[in-house]
Structure formats: structure tokens, C-alpha cells
Scaffold this motif. Structure first.
Motif, PDB file in Angstrom:
ATOM      1  N   MET A  49       1.158  -1.615   0.057  1.00  0.00           N
ATOM      2  CA  MET A  49       0.122  -0.217   0.163  1.00  0.00           C
ATOM      3  C   MET A  49       0.624   1.534   0.336  1.00  0.00           C
ATOM      4  SD  MET A  49      -2.907  -0.672   2.696  1.00  0.00           S
ATOM      5  CE  MET A  49      -3.871  -0.006   2.011  1.00  0.00           C
ATOM      6  N   ARG A  50       0.358   2.538  -0.834  1.00  0.00           N
ATOM      7  CA  ARG A  50       0.957   3.367  -0.951  1.00  0.00           C
ATOM      8  C   ARG A  50       0.295   4.147   0.473  1.00  0.00           C
ATOM      9  NH1 ARG A  50      -0.508   6.314  -4.607  1.00  0.00           N
ATOM     10  NH2 ARG A  50      -2.687   5.338  -5.203  1.00  0.00           N
ATOM     11  N   ALA A  51       1.264   5.318   0.581  1.00  0.00           N
ATOM     12  CA  ALA A  51       1.162   6.175   1.536  1.00  0.00           C
ATOM     13  C   ALA A  51       0.109   6.760   1.987  1.00  0.00           C
ATOM     14  CB  ALA A  51       2.093   6.871   2.186  1.00  0.00           C
ATOM     15  N   ALA A  52      -0.888   7.483   0.376  1.00  0.00           N
ATOM     16  CA  ALA A  52      -2.171   8.052   0.769  1.00  0.00           C
ATOM     17  C   ALA A  52      -2.923   7.221   0.335  1.00  0.00           C
ATOM     18  CB  ALA A  52      -2.073   8.484  -0.695  1.00  0.00           C
ATOM     19  N   GLU A  53      -2.374   5.775   0.164  1.00  0.00           N
ATOM     20  CA  GLU A  53      -3.994   4.803   0.787  1.00  0.00           C
ATOM     21  C   GLU A  53      -4.292   4.231   1.432  1.00  0.00           C
ATOM     22  OE1 GLU A  53      -4.256   0.588  -1.701  1.00  0.00           O
ATOM     23  OE2 GLU A  53      -2.246   1.234  -1.885  1.00  0.00           O
ATOM     24  N   PHE A  54      -3.231   4.242   2.410  1.00  0.00           N
ATOM     25  CA  PHE A  54      -2.992   3.977   3.845  1.00  0.00           C
ATOM     26  C   PHE A  54      -3.798   4.667   4.139  1.00  0.00           C
ATOM     27  CE2 PHE A  54      -1.610   3.713   7.808  1.00  0.00           C
ATOM     28  CZ  PHE A  54      -1.590   2.279   8.382  1.00  0.00           C
ATOM     29  N   GLY A  55      -3.333   6.236   3.835  1.00  0.00           N
ATOM     30  CA  GLY A  55      -4.309   6.961   5.096  1.00  0.00           C
ATOM     31  C   GLY A  55      -5.682   7.608   4.417  1.00  0.00           C
ATOM     32  N   VAL A  56      -6.326   6.769   3.434  1.00  0.00           N
ATOM     33  CA  VAL A  56      -7.468   7.563   3.055  1.00  0.00           C
ATOM     34  C   VAL A  56      -7.979   5.965   3.860  1.00  0.00           C
ATOM     35  CG1 VAL A  56      -9.615   6.939   0.958  1.00  0.00           C
ATOM     36  CG2 VAL A  56      -7.505   8.020   0.864  1.00  0.00           C
ATOM     37  N   ALA A  57      -7.869   4.653   3.431  1.00  0.00           N
ATOM     38  CA  ALA A  57      -8.115   3.790   4.470  1.00  0.00           C
ATOM     39  C   ALA A  57      -8.556   3.881   5.834  1.00  0.00           C
ATOM     40  CB  ALA A  57      -7.250   2.502   4.249  1.00  0.00           C
ATOM     41  N   VAL A  58      -6.989   4.637   7.232  1.00  0.00           N
ATOM     42  CA  VAL A  58      -7.533   5.053   7.995  1.00  0.00           C
ATOM     43  C   VAL A  58      -8.280   6.236   8.216  1.00  0.00           C
ATOM     44  CG1 VAL A  58      -5.341   4.092   8.554  1.00  0.00           C
ATOM     45  CG2 VAL A  58      -4.817   5.545   8.007  1.00  0.00           C
ATOM     46  N   GLY A  59      -8.607   7.133   7.331  1.00  0.00           N
ATOM     47  CA  GLY A  59      -9.004   8.293   7.873  1.00  0.00           C
ATOM     48  C   GLY A  59      -8.250   9.471   8.126  1.00  0.00           C
ATOM     49  N   TYR A  60      -6.729   9.474   7.638  1.00  0.00           N
ATOM     50  CA  TYR A  60      -6.071  10.347   7.666  1.00  0.00           C
ATOM     51  C   TYR A  60      -4.955  10.918   6.032  1.00  0.00           C
ATOM     52  CZ  TYR A  60      -5.849  10.131  12.869  1.00  0.00           C
ATOM     53  OH  TYR A  60      -6.126   9.541  14.144  1.00  0.00           O
ATOM     54  N   GLY A  61      -4.907  11.780   6.352  1.00  0.00           N
ATOM     55  CA  GLY A  61      -4.000  12.599   5.163  1.00  0.00           C
ATOM     56  C   GLY A  61      -2.674  12.675   4.923  1.00  0.00           C
ATOM     57  N   GLU A  62      -2.247  12.241   3.924  1.00  0.00           N
ATOM     58  CA  GLU A  62      -0.822  11.171   4.163  1.00  0.00           C
ATOM     59  C   GLU A  62       0.525  11.541   4.340  1.00  0.00           C
ATOM     60  OE1 GLU A  62       1.929  10.508  -0.119  1.00  0.00           O
ATOM     61  OE2 GLU A  62       0.447  11.933  -0.780  1.00  0.00           O
ATOM     62  N   ASP A  63       0.190  13.252   4.744  1.00  0.00           N
ATOM     63  CA  ASP A  63       1.528  13.746   5.416  1.00  0.00           C
ATOM     64  C   ASP A  63       1.689  13.070   6.907  1.00  0.00           C
ATOM     65  OD1 ASP A  63       3.446  15.489   5.324  1.00  0.00           O
ATOM     66  OD2 ASP A  63       1.911  16.326   7.159  1.00  0.00           O
ATOM     67  N   MET A  64      -0.079  13.190   7.110  1.00  0.00           N
ATOM     68  CA  MET A  64       0.142  12.363   8.691  1.00  0.00           C
ATOM     69  C   MET A  64       0.647  11.264   8.877  1.00  0.00           C
ATOM     70  SD  MET A  64      -0.840  14.764  11.130  1.00  0.00           S
ATOM     71  CE  MET A  64      -1.845  13.532  12.490  1.00  0.00           C
ATOM     72  N   VAL A  65       0.444  11.050   7.661  1.00  0.00           N
ATOM     73  CA  VAL A  65       0.611   8.987   7.517  1.00  0.00           C
ATOM     74  C   VAL A  65       2.484   8.557   7.615  1.00  0.00           C
ATOM     75  CG1 VAL A  65       0.692   6.798   6.066  1.00  0.00           C
ATOM     76  CG2 VAL A  65      -1.142   7.922   7.101  1.00  0.00           C
ATOM     77  N   TYR A  66       3.035   9.846   6.724  1.00  0.00           N
ATOM     78  CA  TYR A  66       4.781   9.983   6.864  1.00  0.00           C
ATOM     79  C   TYR A  66       5.265  10.142   7.950  1.00  0.00           C
ATOM     80  CZ  TYR A  66       5.043   8.940   1.570  1.00  0.00           C
ATOM     81  OH  TYR A  66       4.300   8.573   0.555  1.00  0.00           O
ATOM     82  N   LYS A  67       4.755  11.183   8.539  1.00  0.00           N
ATOM     83  CA  LYS A  67       4.782  11.909  10.462  1.00  0.00           C
ATOM     84  C   LYS A  67       4.953  10.764  11.056  1.00  0.00           C
ATOM     85  CE  LYS A  67       4.472  17.097   9.495  1.00  0.00           C
ATOM     86  NZ  LYS A  67       4.075  18.037  10.170  1.00  0.00           N
ATOM     87  N   ILE A  68       3.658  10.122  10.910  1.00  0.00           N
ATOM     88  CA  ILE A  68       3.590   9.162  12.100  1.00  0.00           C
ATOM     89  C   ILE A  68       4.572   8.113  11.912  1.00  0.00           C
ATOM     90  CG2 ILE A  68       2.057   7.301  13.008  1.00  0.00           C
ATOM     91  CD1 ILE A  68      -0.160   8.626  11.664  1.00  0.00           C
ATOM     92  N   GLU A  69       5.106   7.482  10.759  1.00  0.00           N
ATOM     93  CA  GLU A  69       5.692   6.670  10.278  1.00  0.00           C
ATOM     94  C   GLU A  69       7.264   7.250  10.125  1.00  0.00           C
ATOM     95  OE1 GLU A  69       3.418   4.315   7.186  1.00  0.00           O
ATOM     96  OE2 GLU A  69       4.549   5.246   6.653  1.00  0.00           O
TER      97      GLU A  69
END
Length: 292
Positions: A49-69
């Protein structure tokens, strides 16, 4: 592409979760969040899964996914639960919530919270404010927000959450013995307005009626007492050791030396003796409510 996030109609970003930044001075906290973030990234990539795709699945923006990871943001429990579900981790990601919860709050507050969680007896005297263990969320937010220079909004919410987290001490089993002595003046100060003030007084009555809590009021017309120099806190532990701190003694630093502790115990005992008895103290607070 961003899909709807419940009623908000958008994916969550930093503005939606103030106070969940990582404290760069908290080495242990930084390490924990970095480890959790790395595990999230590895599992997401293993899932293809790409970060953007994962973000949509969990309800978070792509930038937030990268910052958490990347270990720059502390993931909320709901994020970890949703990530566990999306990545099919079988509860392994959700299990990280326990470690993350330990670093949610500033290091100094965690240390104090840990000590209070171990104590079998707590004694607190406050002269200028209502003790943090007794504050309502609204009262705490107003008091902390009054600081000059003010805290940034994110830091303010982080400090409020940290202060309130310490109140878990009231839910411990077996319950510790807790004693409070509060000055009359802070009880009369309508911090946050009349409604917030009334809710705070009601909270004092609620806690003061707990079987393991003793709450006393030091009336303004009382004679001089050993607490005029500032706050006193005493903690006693199951192994017979103790820890104390006073604004007006030993440079305000925590002390464990038995001789120094006896001085603080003497001062605190004198303060309790000069304050109103518990039953009269609760009646005093109830009368303040009745005056509104």
C-alpha cells in the motif's frame, strides 16, 4: 485523493490532533515513537500500500501518515486500531497502544504520574491554585492557558491532557490515602467564569467525599502557618521510603533524606492542624456554591 472522514468530510491532519507532537528532548519517548512508526511503515509496505492509499483507509492525510511513520507524531489509539484492521496485523499493531500511551505526555509529568501511581499515601498543600489532581478539564485549560508567555495551542492541549492523566490515581485499587489542604482564596477565584468555577467546586465536593480522600480548607483569616512559602507535596511508598518537595525548602528540589522529610512532614502536619476539619471544609465549599 481524499475521501470523507465521517461528518468532517475530509482526512485528518495535524490541526485535528493538537498536542500529539513528539517532545524532541524526551529521548525514550522519541525512541518508542520511532520504533512504532517504523513497524507501521514496514507493515504497510509489505502489504503493497502507498502512503496516500493507506491514509484514505485509516482516515488520515498522506502527510500525517508519513509523519507518524517517521516518528514525528504520536499515533492516537484509534489510528493504531484502524491500522491493525487495514493491514490485517491480527492485534499486533493495536498492542502497541500500551507503549505509546506511556510517552503521550511530557517526561516530567510522566515521572510525577509514575510516582503518584506507586504511592500508598499522598499529601498535598496548595496555596495559590487548586491542586492539579483536583482540577476539572476546563479549569486546567484556563489556568495553563493563563501562562505568560502563552503556550502554543498544541502544547496547551498536551499539558492539559497530561495534568488530567494524573487523576487516574483516584481509580487505583487498592486506593491510596490522599490528603489535600487548599487555601480559601483560590477557591473563591472564579477561574474560567461562573459556570467553570461552579463545576470546579462541585468536583472538589465529589472528590472530598471519597472514602480514601481527606480535603481541608485553610481559611484566609487563619494565623500564619508553615505553608506561606509555597506548595508542599509528600509521597509515601509501600517499601517504607518517601519523597517530598516544597517550594519553600531545600531549593524546591525533590528530597528523600529522612531528616529533610521530617521537616516537611512537620510543616505539613502543622498546616493540617490549622486548617478546617474535613467535614467543615466540605460545608465551606458547599456554602460557596450556595452563594452563586
Amino acid at each position: 485523493m481524499e475521501q470523507a472522514d465521517g461528518a468532517a468530510g475530509r482526512l485528518k491532519g495535524e490541526a485535528d490532533e493538537p498536542g500529539w507532537e513528539v517532545d524532541p528532548d524526551d529521548d525514550w519517548g522519541v525512541a518508542v515513537v520511532a520504533t512504532v512508526g517504523r513497524q507501521l511503515r514496514l507493515r504497510r509496505e509489505a502489504k503493497g500500500m502507498r502512503a496516500a492509499e493507506f491514509g484514505v483507509a485509516v482516515g488520515y492525510g498522506e502527510d500525517m501518515v508519513y509523519k507518524i511513520e517517521g516518528g514525528k507524531r504520536i499515533p492516537q489509539p484509534e489510528y493504531l486500531d484502524k491500522a491493525d484492521e487495514v493491514l490485517g496485523a491480527g492485534g499486533l499493531i493495536s498492542a502497541m497502544k500500551e507503549d505509546v500511551a506511556k510517552v503521550r505526555y511530557p517526561r516530567k509529568v510522566r515521572e510525577l504520574k509514575n510516582l503518584e501511581a506507586k504511592a500508598i499515601e499522598l499529601g498535598v498543600y496548595e496555596c495559590n491554585i487548586i491542586a492539579g489532581l483536583l482540577q476539572t478539564p476546563e479549569h486546567a485549560r484556563t489556568v495553563i492557558g493563563a501562562r505568560q508567555p502563552p503556550y502554543p495551542p498544541d502544547d496547551l492541549e498536551r499539558m492539559v491532557a497530561a495534568r488530567l492523566s494524573r487523576q487516574a490515581v483516584f481509580e487505583r485499587d487498592p486506593a491510596p490515602s490522599i490528603h489535600f489542604v487548599l487555601e480559601e482564596a483560590p477557591l473563591r477565584r472564579q477561574v474560567g467564569g461562573t459556570m467553570v468555577w461552579e463545576q470546579q467546586l462541585e468536583r472538589l465536593l465529589e472528590v472530598g467525599r471519597l472514602r480514601n480522600v481527606t480535603l481541608q480548607v485553610m481559611p484566609t483569616n487563619a494565623e500564619a502557618h508553615p505553608g506561606l512559602d509555597g506548595r508542599i507535596e509528600l509521597l509515601k511508598f509501600p517499601d517504607g521510603t518517601a519523597l517530598g518537595r516544597s517550594d519553600g525548602a531545600f531549593g524546591g528540589r525533590p528530597i528523600a533524606d529522612p531528616k529533610q522529610l521530617r521537616i516537611l512532614e512537620l510543616r505539613y502536619g502543622t498546616i493540617r492542624a490549622q486548617a478546617l476539619p474535613p467535614r467543615e471544609s466540605l460545608a465551606f465549599i458547599a456554602n460557596l456554591l450556595g452563594e452563586t
